[in-house]
Motif scaffolding. Sequence first.
Motif, PDB file in Angstrom:
ATOM      1  N   ALA A  20     -24.276 -33.507 -15.502  1.00 43.28           N
ATOM      2  CA  ALA A  20     -24.578 -32.755 -16.722  1.00 43.28           C
ATOM      3  C   ALA A  20     -25.299 -31.451 -16.403  1.00 43.28           C
ATOM      4  CB  ALA A  20     -25.406 -33.608 -17.679  1.00 43.28           C
ATOM      5  N   TRP A  21     -26.345 -31.503 -15.531  1.00 38.95           N
ATOM      6  CA  TRP A  21     -27.035 -30.242 -15.243  1.00 38.95           C
ATOM      7  C   TRP A  21     -26.154 -29.312 -14.427  1.00 38.95           C
ATOM      8  CZ3 TRP A  21     -27.794 -28.383 -10.466  1.00 38.95           C
ATOM      9  CH2 TRP A  21     -28.050 -29.240  -9.393  1.00 38.95           C
ATOM     10  N   CYS A  23     -22.894 -28.989 -14.740  1.00 38.36           N
ATOM     11  CA  CYS A  23     -21.993 -28.357 -15.711  1.00 38.36           C
ATOM     12  C   CYS A  23     -22.722 -27.229 -16.439  1.00 38.36           C
ATOM     13  CB  CYS A  23     -21.470 -29.390 -16.699  1.00 38.36           C
ATOM     14  SG  CYS A  23     -20.275 -30.559 -16.002  1.00 38.36           S
ATOM     15  N   ASP A  24     -23.955 -27.490 -16.856  1.00 39.08           N
ATOM     16  CA  ASP A  24     -24.738 -26.468 -17.561  1.00 39.08           C
ATOM     17  C   ASP A  24     -25.052 -25.271 -16.666  1.00 39.08           C
ATOM     18  OD1 ASP A  24     -24.797 -28.011 -19.848  1.00 39.08           O
ATOM     19  OD2 ASP A  24     -26.816 -28.787 -19.492  1.00 39.08           O
ATOM     20  N   LEU A  25     -25.518 -25.538 -15.453  1.00 40.51           N
ATOM     21  CA  LEU A  25     -25.994 -24.487 -14.564  1.00 40.51           C
ATOM     22  C   LEU A  25     -24.869 -23.686 -13.928  1.00 40.51           C
ATOM     23  CD1 LEU A  25     -28.973 -23.848 -13.844  1.00 40.51           C
ATOM     24  CD2 LEU A  25     -28.614 -25.083 -11.721  1.00 40.51           C
ATOM     25  N   GLY A  27     -21.405 -23.953 -14.718  1.00 39.02           N
ATOM     26  CA  GLY A  27     -20.180 -23.775 -15.495  1.00 39.02           C
ATOM     27  C   GLY A  27     -19.043 -24.662 -15.021  1.00 39.02           C
ATOM     28  N   HIS A  29     -17.001 -28.551 -14.629  1.00 37.79           N
ATOM     29  CA  HIS A  29     -16.586 -29.601 -15.553  1.00 37.79           C
ATOM     30  C   HIS A  29     -16.440 -30.923 -14.801  1.00 37.79           C
ATOM     31  CE1 HIS A  29     -12.725 -28.069 -13.976  1.00 37.79           C
ATOM     32  NE2 HIS A  29     -12.315 -29.321 -14.113  1.00 37.79           N
ATOM     33  N   ALA A  90     -32.008 -20.360 -15.310  1.00 34.96           N
ATOM     34  CA  ALA A  90     -31.564 -21.651 -15.835  1.00 34.96           C
ATOM     35  C   ALA A  90     -32.079 -22.805 -14.976  1.00 34.96           C
ATOM     36  CB  ALA A  90     -30.038 -21.678 -15.914  1.00 34.96           C
ATOM     37  N   GLU A  93     -35.590 -23.380 -15.978  1.00 36.22           N
ATOM     38  CA  GLU A  93     -35.617 -24.031 -17.289  1.00 36.22           C
ATOM     39  C   GLU A  93     -35.295 -25.518 -17.184  1.00 36.22           C
ATOM     40  OE1 GLU A  93     -33.043 -21.809 -19.863  1.00 36.22           O
ATOM     41  OE2 GLU A  93     -34.311 -20.025 -19.761  1.00 36.22           O
ATOM     42  N   GLN A  94     -34.457 -25.887 -16.211  1.00 35.48           N
ATOM     43  CA  GLN A  94     -34.126 -27.300 -15.976  1.00 35.48           C
ATOM     44  C   GLN A  94     -35.281 -28.039 -15.309  1.00 35.48           C
ATOM     45  OE1 GLN A  94     -31.303 -29.277 -16.365  1.00 35.48           O
ATOM     46  NE2 GLN A  94     -29.899 -27.791 -17.225  1.00 35.48           N
TER      47      GLN A  94
END
Length: 126
Positions: A20-21, A23-25, A27, A29, A90, A93-94
């Motif tokens: 999940a992190w 994918c967020d950080l 981009g 999948h 980012a 932030e995580q």
Amino acid sequence: MPAMLEHTNLTVSNPDATAAWMCDLFGWHIRWAGNAMEVGRTVHVGTDKHYLALYTQDAAGKATDNSYATIGGLNHIAIVTDDLEGIENAAREQGFRVGQHHDYEPGRRFYFHDKDNIEFEVVQYD
């Protein structure tokens, strides 16, 4: 055509949370997720061509040695981006520990450790 690296398999504490992190950080999948060997779970996360296989099992233990001083240890994983500052912000932030920064040919980079203490290098080439 030379051989191509397809994936690397890492043991992590929680493959779903790690994916999940990522994918967020980055981009990325999730390409696949499911049961794996030794009553474990694996999540494949990355791009259409390259990915990390994130694996865990109930009996998995934490590494105790310095990876740079351990034969067969994983030192770090390098990720290329066009937005070094954005990914660094980012990552902070995580809640990741951002460490060293280096600016040398052919690009700029920074390093951070995730919650499993895996080191990542993020580089932007000029």
